[in-house]
Design an enzyme around this catalytic site. Structure first.
Site, PDB file in Angstrom:
ATOM      1  N   TYR A 159      39.001  36.075  32.349  1.00 58.14           N
ATOM      2  CA  TYR A 159      39.706  36.649  33.501  1.00 58.14           C
ATOM      3  C   TYR A 159      40.160  38.080  33.189  1.00 58.14           C
ATOM      4  O   TYR A 159      39.922  39.001  33.969  1.00 58.14           O
ATOM      5  CB  TYR A 159      40.906  35.771  33.874  1.00 58.14           C
TER       6      TYR A 159
ATOM      7  N   ALA B  22      39.095  40.211  30.963  1.00 56.35           N
ATOM      8  CA  ALA B  22      37.973  41.141  30.797  1.00 56.35           C
ATOM      9  C   ALA B  22      37.329  41.457  32.148  1.00 56.35           C
ATOM     10  O   ALA B  22      36.930  42.592  32.409  1.00 56.35           O
ATOM     11  CB  ALA B  22      36.945  40.561  29.831  1.00 56.35           C
TER      12      ALA B  22
ATOM     13  N   LYS C 132      38.815  41.599  34.977  1.00 56.12           N
ATOM     14  CA  LYS C 132      39.701  42.482  35.740  1.00 56.12           C
ATOM     15  C   LYS C 132      39.743  43.882  35.127  1.00 56.12           C
ATOM     16  O   LYS C 132      39.842  44.875  35.846  1.00 56.12           O
ATOM     17  CB  LYS C 132      41.098  41.864  35.839  1.00 56.12           C
TER      18      LYS C 132
ATOM     19  N   SER D   3      43.900  43.351  38.321  1.00 54.28           N
ATOM     20  CA  SER D   3      45.053  42.540  37.927  1.00 54.28           C
ATOM     21  C   SER D   3      45.776  43.209  36.761  1.00 54.28           C
ATOM     22  O   SER D   3      45.147  43.884  35.933  1.00 54.28           O
ATOM     23  CB  SER D   3      44.584  41.149  37.476  1.00 54.28           C
TER      24      SER D   3
ATOM     25  N   ASN E   7      38.238  41.440  47.047  1.00 54.11           N
ATOM     26  CA  ASN E   7      39.416  40.633  46.711  1.00 54.11           C
ATOM     27  C   ASN E   7      39.053  39.249  46.193  1.00 54.11           C
ATOM     28  O   ASN E   7      39.859  38.633  45.492  1.00 54.11           O
ATOM     29  CB  ASN E   7      40.291  40.544  47.971  1.00 54.11           C
TER      30      ASN E   7
HETATM   31  N1  LIG Z   1      48.027  35.688  42.691  1.00 54.62           N
HETATM   32  C1  LIG Z   1      48.197  36.509  41.671  1.00 54.62           C
HETATM   33  O1  LIG Z   1      49.207  36.453  40.947  1.00 54.62           O
HETATM   34  C2  LIG Z   1      47.171  37.558  41.370  1.00 54.62           C
HETATM   35  C3  LIG Z   1      47.486  38.516  40.393  1.00 54.62           C
HETATM   36  C4  LIG Z   1      46.564  39.489  40.083  1.00 54.62           C
HETATM   37  C5  LIG Z   1      45.341  39.529  40.741  1.00 54.62           C
HETATM   38  N2  LIG Z   1      45.049  38.587  41.676  1.00 54.62           N
HETATM   39  C6  LIG Z   1      43.733  38.669  42.325  1.00 54.62           C
HETATM   40  O2  LIG Z   1      43.893  38.726  43.726  1.00 54.62           O
HETATM   41  C7  LIG Z   1      42.717  38.209  44.362  1.00 54.62           C
HETATM   42  C8  LIG Z   1      43.126  37.216  45.432  1.00 54.62           C
HETATM   43  O3  LIG Z   1      43.784  36.128  44.804  1.00 54.62           O
HETATM   44  P1  LIG Z   1      44.853  35.174  45.517  1.00 54.62           P
HETATM   45  O4  LIG Z   1      46.035  35.163  44.656  1.00 54.62           O
HETATM   46  O5  LIG Z   1      44.976  35.530  46.952  1.00 54.62           O
HETATM   47  O6  LIG Z   1      44.141  33.765  45.306  1.00 54.62           O
HETATM   48  P2  LIG Z   1      43.505  32.737  46.355  1.00 54.62           P
HETATM   49  O7  LIG Z   1      42.944  31.653  45.507  1.00 54.62           O
HETATM   50  O8  LIG Z   1      44.494  32.411  47.400  1.00 54.62           O
HETATM   51  O9  LIG Z   1      42.308  33.572  47.028  1.00 54.62           O
HETATM   52  C9  LIG Z   1      41.046  33.766  46.423  1.00 54.62           C
HETATM   53  C10 LIG Z   1      39.984  33.629  47.507  1.00 54.62           C
HETATM   54  O10 LIG Z   1      38.696  33.942  46.923  1.00 54.62           O
HETATM   55  C11 LIG Z   1      37.763  33.007  47.441  1.00 54.62           C
HETATM   56  N3  LIG Z   1      36.614  32.855  46.534  1.00 54.62           N
HETATM   57  C12 LIG Z   1      36.600  32.257  45.317  1.00 54.62           C
HETATM   58  N4  LIG Z   1      35.349  32.254  44.828  1.00 54.62           N
HETATM   59  C13 LIG Z   1      34.559  32.868  45.731  1.00 54.62           C
HETATM   60  C14 LIG Z   1      33.177  33.172  45.793  1.00 54.62           C
HETATM   61  N5  LIG Z   1      32.321  32.803  44.812  1.00 54.62           N
HETATM   62  N6  LIG Z   1      32.709  33.820  46.869  1.00 54.62           N
HETATM   63  C15 LIG Z   1      33.542  34.168  47.884  1.00 54.62           C
HETATM   64  N7  LIG Z   1      34.859  33.894  47.908  1.00 54.62           N
HETATM   65  C16 LIG Z   1      35.356  33.248  46.833  1.00 54.62           C
HETATM   66  C17 LIG Z   1      38.547  31.706  47.556  1.00 54.62           C
HETATM   67  O11 LIG Z   1      37.917  30.784  48.431  1.00 54.62           O
HETATM   68  C18 LIG Z   1      39.894  32.204  48.052  1.00 54.62           C
HETATM   69  O12 LIG Z   1      39.963  32.212  49.472  1.00 54.62           O
HETATM   70  C19 LIG Z   1      41.876  37.605  43.234  1.00 54.62           C
HETATM   71  O13 LIG Z   1      40.855  38.515  42.880  1.00 54.62           O
HETATM   72  C20 LIG Z   1      42.859  37.460  42.102  1.00 54.62           C
HETATM   73  O14 LIG Z   1      42.240  37.477  40.837  1.00 54.62           O
HETATM   74  C21 LIG Z   1      45.941  37.617  42.014  1.00 54.62           C
END
Ligand SMILES: NC(=O)c1ccc[n+]([C@@H]2O[C@H](COP(=O)([O-])OP(=O)(O)OC[C@H]3O[C@@H](n4cnc5c(N)ncnc54)[C@H](O)[C@@H]3O)[C@@H](O)[C@H]2O)c1
Length: 243
Positions: A155, A157, A159, A141, A89
């Site tokens: 981003y 690419a 995903k 995503s 995640n």
């Molecule tokens: N929020 C959205 O609309 C959305 C949509 C599609 C996909 N996503 C995906 O869902 C996942 C979670 O996102 P979220 O919305 O909860 O965001 P978020 O920013 O709340 O959570 C992301 C987490 O990843 C951690 N992280 C970042 N870089 C890191 C690294 N190098 N090593 C370890 N941990 C790391 C961060 O510290 C954070 O806790 C992500 O992969 C994001 O791309 C989110």
């Protein structure tokens, strides 16, 4: 479906979708390892779950480092004996204008999102192959499916790559009782997207998604409910992309 006695590792577990997933999987009985680059935040999430009577541990990991990812998997195996569920995640967003996107930014986003997912899947797959069971769930995503609404090509690419990577690991894991699937969230309100001005009215279901909406799909794919499902992607997007 009960996840008692199961060990689940959630990368990026301190964030919005990660912590909601940790909450749901631990509520269903799993021991959860909240792995994040921000150890302090991961500890807060783990402490809150322990206070609810759950089994939760925080660990530091940097998805950019193979050594760190291998260390996470080895430590969980050593401490808890097994890994039943891996939720890939951890991720970072990128929203640079196309022609301003620097190669350093491309590399960073690909390293965390795609290469990190590969490294962690590979390390956990070794443990799961030995166990002859396991579930890997990748958080992809909607951006990876349609080229991105408000995000840049690094981003999207990364995903799209995760979706393909998940299929490759699903093909490999199938012979060993390991299921690998992806979840493709749409517009979900978390720290990553808050303040971006996403319009709820643009979503057929009439609202932005919550981290809990995504966690429910992850739980389904992590549980025996999905035993005959592998290599697929579940869309959690309120109908924004129908395919
Ligand atoms: N929020 C959205 O609309 C959305 C949509 C599609 C996909 N996503 C995906 O869902 C996942 C979670 O996102 P979220 O919305 O909860 O965001 P978020 O920013 O709340 O959570 C992301 C987490 O990843 C951690 N992280 C970042 N870089 C890191 C690294 N190098 N090593 C370890 N941990 C790391 C961060 O510290 C954070 O806790 C992500 O992969 C994001 O791309 C989110």
């Amino acid at each position: 479906m009960d996840l008692t006695n199961q060990v689940a590792v959630i990368t990026g577990g301190a964030g919005g979708i990660g912590s909601a997933t940790a909450d749901l999987l631990s509520e269903r009985g799993a021991l959860v390892v909240i792995a994040d680059i921000h150890l302090g935040n991961a500890k807060k999430v783990a402490d809150a779950l322990v206070n609810k009577g759950r089994q939760a541990f925080a660990m530091e990991v940097n998805m950019m480092s193979e050594e760190s990812v291998e260390g996470l998997v080895a430590t969980v195996k050593e401490k808890h004996g097994r890994i039943d569920v891996l939720v890939n995640n951890a991720g970072v967003l990128s929203a640079e204008p196309m022609l301003d996107l620097a190669v350093e930014q491309w590399d960073r986003v690909m390293d965390i999102n795609l290469r990190g997912t590969f490294l962690c899947s590979k390390a956990a797959m070794r443990v799961m192959v030995e166990q002859k069971s396991g579930k890997i769930v990748n958080i992809a995503s909607m951006a990876g499916q349609l080229g991105g609404l408000k995000v840049s090509p690094d981003y999207t690419a990364s995903k799209a790559g995760i979706i393909s990577l998940g299929k490759a690991f699903a093909r490999y894991g199938a012979a060993y009782g390991v299921n690998v699937n992806n979840v493709a969230p749409g517009l979900i309100e978390t720290d990553m997207t808050r303040g971006r001005g996403d319009d709820p009215a643009s979503v057929p279901l009439g609202r932005l998604g919550t981290a809990e909406d995504v966690a429910k799909a992850v739980y389904f794919l992590a549980s025996p409910l999905s035993d005959y499902i592998t290599g697929t992607t579940i869309d959690v997007n309120g109908g924004l992309l129908m395919r």
